[in-house]
Design a protein around this motif. Structure first.
Motif, PDB file in Angstrom:
ATOM      1  N   GLY A 325       1.392 -54.323  -8.629  1.00 41.19           N
ATOM      2  CA  GLY A 325       1.396 -55.661  -8.040  1.00 41.19           C
ATOM      3  C   GLY A 325       1.620 -56.772  -9.042  1.00 41.19           C
ATOM      4  O   GLY A 325       1.651 -57.938  -8.668  1.00 41.19           O
ATOM      5  N   GLY A 326       1.762 -56.400 -10.332  1.00 40.59           N
ATOM      6  CA  GLY A 326       1.971 -57.428 -11.337  1.00 40.59           C
ATOM      7  C   GLY A 326       0.676 -58.095 -11.756  1.00 40.59           C
ATOM      8  O   GLY A 326      -0.407 -57.518 -11.667  1.00 40.59           O
ATOM      9  N   THR A 327       0.780 -59.340 -12.190  1.00 39.18           N
ATOM     10  CA  THR A 327      -0.371 -60.080 -12.679  1.00 39.18           C
ATOM     11  C   THR A 327      -1.304 -60.472 -11.536  1.00 39.18           C
ATOM     12  O   THR A 327      -0.956 -60.377 -10.357  1.00 39.18           O
ATOM     13  CB  THR A 327       0.076 -61.357 -13.394  1.00 39.18           C
ATOM     14  OG1 THR A 327       0.695 -62.224 -12.424  1.00 39.18           O
ATOM     15  CG2 THR A 327       1.057 -61.056 -14.518  1.00 39.18           C
ATOM     16  N   GLN A 328      -2.478 -60.951 -11.917  1.00 36.54           N
ATOM     17  CA  GLN A 328      -3.420 -61.428 -10.904  1.00 36.54           C
ATOM     18  C   GLN A 328      -2.791 -62.498 -10.022  1.00 36.54           C
ATOM     19  O   GLN A 328      -2.919 -62.467  -8.789  1.00 36.54           O
ATOM     20  CB  GLN A 328      -4.670 -61.986 -11.584  1.00 36.54           C
ATOM     21  CG  GLN A 328      -5.719 -62.507 -10.612  1.00 36.54           C
ATOM     22  CD  GLN A 328      -6.808 -63.300 -11.307  1.00 36.54           C
ATOM     23  OE1 GLN A 328      -6.546 -64.385 -11.829  1.00 36.54           O
ATOM     24  NE2 GLN A 328      -8.014 -62.760 -11.345  1.00 36.54           N
ATOM     25  N   GLN A 329      -2.106 -63.441 -10.649  1.00 35.95           N
ATOM     26  CA  GLN A 329      -1.477 -64.518  -9.881  1.00 35.95           C
ATOM     27  C   GLN A 329      -0.438 -63.967  -8.906  1.00 35.95           C
ATOM     28  O   GLN A 329      -0.337 -64.432  -7.764  1.00 35.95           O
ATOM     29  CB  GLN A 329      -0.824 -65.533 -10.832  1.00 35.95           C
ATOM     30  CG  GLN A 329      -1.799 -66.326 -11.675  1.00 35.95           C
ATOM     31  CD  GLN A 329      -2.266 -65.565 -12.918  1.00 35.95           C
ATOM     32  OE1 GLN A 329      -1.839 -64.428 -13.173  1.00 35.95           O
ATOM     33  NE2 GLN A 329      -3.137 -66.196 -13.702  1.00 35.95           N
ATOM     34  N   GLU A 330       0.320 -62.971  -9.340  1.00 35.01           N
ATOM     35  CA  GLU A 330       1.328 -62.380  -8.464  1.00 35.01           C
ATOM     36  C   GLU A 330       0.690 -61.614  -7.314  1.00 35.01           C
ATOM     37  O   GLU A 330       1.171 -61.672  -6.167  1.00 35.01           O
ATOM     38  CB  GLU A 330       2.249 -61.464  -9.282  1.00 35.01           C
ATOM     39  CG  GLU A 330       3.161 -62.224 -10.226  1.00 35.01           C
ATOM     40  CD  GLU A 330       3.879 -61.312 -11.213  1.00 35.01           C
ATOM     41  OE1 GLU A 330       4.986 -61.677 -11.646  1.00 35.01           O
ATOM     42  OE2 GLU A 330       3.334 -60.232 -11.554  1.00 35.01           O
TER      43      GLU A 330
END
Length: 506
Positions: A325-330
């Protein structure tokens, strides 16, 4: 004993009929049969198990988990602690790394089964991760029992709700974006929180993160040797050993078909309950059920691959579960968009590689199963195969070349497979804070319905989704008290006499 069903030729002779043989239906049936009642389970499909089915999809020597694959709560919940799967011959195999979260092809966050190993790898966020997880681990049983209860009374461990409240404030609000210094730690927790399948961050997503996150370092995130069906087989064997039966191919269309039973427990969601019992229900209760909300969908892809997934970071291949899912923000942005019904963007994908812990899932020539699903808008009809393949390829270049065959199921098609998954919602209802506590309707006893002797025991009742058996156990206890005057819960541990030998051999 499994009994085939013929419409119109199967009168009710049992004292209790349980409709649906998923983990909650089986948990209810086991509990009631062990209380000395005659119990029949009726299952619409040709085989029992519900979300615990394991089948060969592409070739006979490789089996795939059709729904649930990884079981963090199979040793943690009160039902399964008492039922004791390992004592019944179900091997729960724990990978060295409970779950991984790649951030780039060569950079991944890893939740080892060992808390020390996890903290060491997280560098400057190691102390923060330890400060979050160690109190949860010290109070693990109290926390699990509180979160997997009906939450209608005081918990045995009063520290559990206090720890939960603190965690919800820190990780279930916009404060979550500031709790860690490194992208690795932030992503590691947000990937677990995404199991809520809904907008993020919220108190519900934080509660899921705290529950599953600390279990990664406690009992781990195990896979049953041979597949999830081993759990259903152990439960069915115990039911049969105590005089119960399972009738397959028995779809219920009208609740009045079961009028001969003293009690009926339905492993059905609100939509299905309305289908089979709508005209019998009081109007106010019907309206309340019709207001039950469903969440985003899951779209699943089963892969047959000819070797290990070529993860760019080889350590990812030692994890049983991988969050893409990528980074936390993403993760936060994508999950919130999906919850609003907006398709597009790289989906959050959850991958399970059972062979990371269970070598028996690998065929002699190296072929093996790979399980994956993507979070998609409610009712989405798009084929997820290409999007999921591309998402895995992003972190495992060359993955597509290992794929021998694949089978995809859209969110809409998932409901056709299991009507409780409305719109592909595998949580059987949106996991909002309110609906987590007040599902399917606001009531002190959420399992009891206005119909005499009729109870709900699906994941649409507290404590909600997951293979933990608690809705079934709690609904069965309610029925025992109210319908049969039995206030002492039956013992669920394996029998030590002849009955146990029979169930073990079944």
């Amino acid at each position: 004993m499994l009994v085939p069903y013929r419409k119109g030729c199967h009168p009710v002779v049992a004292e209790v009929v349980v409709v649906g043989s998923g983990p909650n239906g089986l948990a209810a049936a086991v509990t009631l049969a062990r209380a000395g009642l005659r119990v029949e389970v009726r299952e619409a499909a040709a085989t029992p198990g519900g979300g615990l089915r394991t089948e060969p999809l592409f070739r006979p020597d490789v089996v795939h988990d059709i729904c649930a694959a990884v079981h963090p709560m199979a040793t943690a919940s009160a039902f399964f602690r008492a039922f004791d799967l390992p004592a019944r011959g179900v091997d729960l195999l724990r990978p060295e790394i409970s779950y991984a979260h790649p951030l780039s092809p060569a950079r991944a966050a890893l939740a080892h089964h060992s808390l020390d190993a996890t903290c060491e790898r997280l560098g400057p966020d190691g102390p923060r991760w330890r400060a979050l997880m160690e109190p949860l681990l010290r109070h693990s049983q109290g926390l699990v029992d509180f979160m997997l209860s009906g939450q209608r009374g005081l918990p045995a461990d009063l520290a559990a709700p206090l720890l939960l409240a603190r965690g919800l404030l820190a990780h279930g609000t916009p404060l979550a974006a500031h709790r860690f210094r490194t992208p690795e730690a932030a992503a590691l927790l947000s990937g677990v929180a995404a199991h809520v399948v809904g907008p993020m961050p919220t108190p519900s997503s934080a509660s899921v993160a705290l529950m599953l996150g600390h279990l990664a370092h406690a009992g781990g995130w195990p896979v049953p040797r041979g597949g999830s069906a081993r759990i259903a087989e152990a439960m069915t064997a115990d039911l049969v050993a105590h005089g119960g039966t399972v009738t397959t191919g028995a779809r219920l269309d009208d609740l009045r078909e079961l009028r001969g039973a003293r009690a009926v427990l339905l492993d059905l969601g609100p939509k299905e309950f309305l289908r089979v019992a709508g005209p019998l229900l009081p109007p106010a209760y019907r309206r309340a059920l019709s207001r039950f909300r469903y969440g985003p969908g899951a779209a699943k892809v089963d892969f047959l691959v000819n070797g290990p997934v070529p993860w760019a970071d080889p350590l990812v291949g030692r994890a049983g579960t991988i969050h893409l899912g990528g980074t936390q923000q993403e993760v936060f942005a994508q999950e919130s968009l999906v919850a609003k019904g907006h398709p597009g963007g790289a989906p959050f994908v959850l991958v399970v590689d059972p062979s990371a812990a269970d070598p028996s899932r690998v065929a002699a020539d190296g072929h093996r199963p790979l399980w994956a699903y993507a979070h998609v808008p409610h009712g989405d009809r798009a084929d997820p195969a290409d999007a999921v393949t591309a998402r895995i390829e992003q972190y495992a270049p060359g993955f597509a070349e290992t794929v021998v065959d694949r089978r995809s199921v859209s969110a809409a098609a998932l409901e056709a497979y299991n009507p409780n998954y409305v719109g592909g919602d595998i949580a059987a209802g949106a996991m909002t804070l309110r609906q987590s506590l007040l599902r399917p309707v606001p009531a002190w006893d959420p399992y009891r319905t206005p119909l005499k002797g009729v109870y709900l025991c699906s994941a649409s009742t507290p404590p909600g989704p997951g293979v933990h058996g608690m809705p079934g156990l709690l609904a069965a206890r309610s029925a025992l008290r109210r319908e049969f005057g039995i206030r002492t819960a039956p013992r669920l541990a394996p029998d030590q006499g002849a009955g146990w030998k029979e169930s073990k051999e079944a």
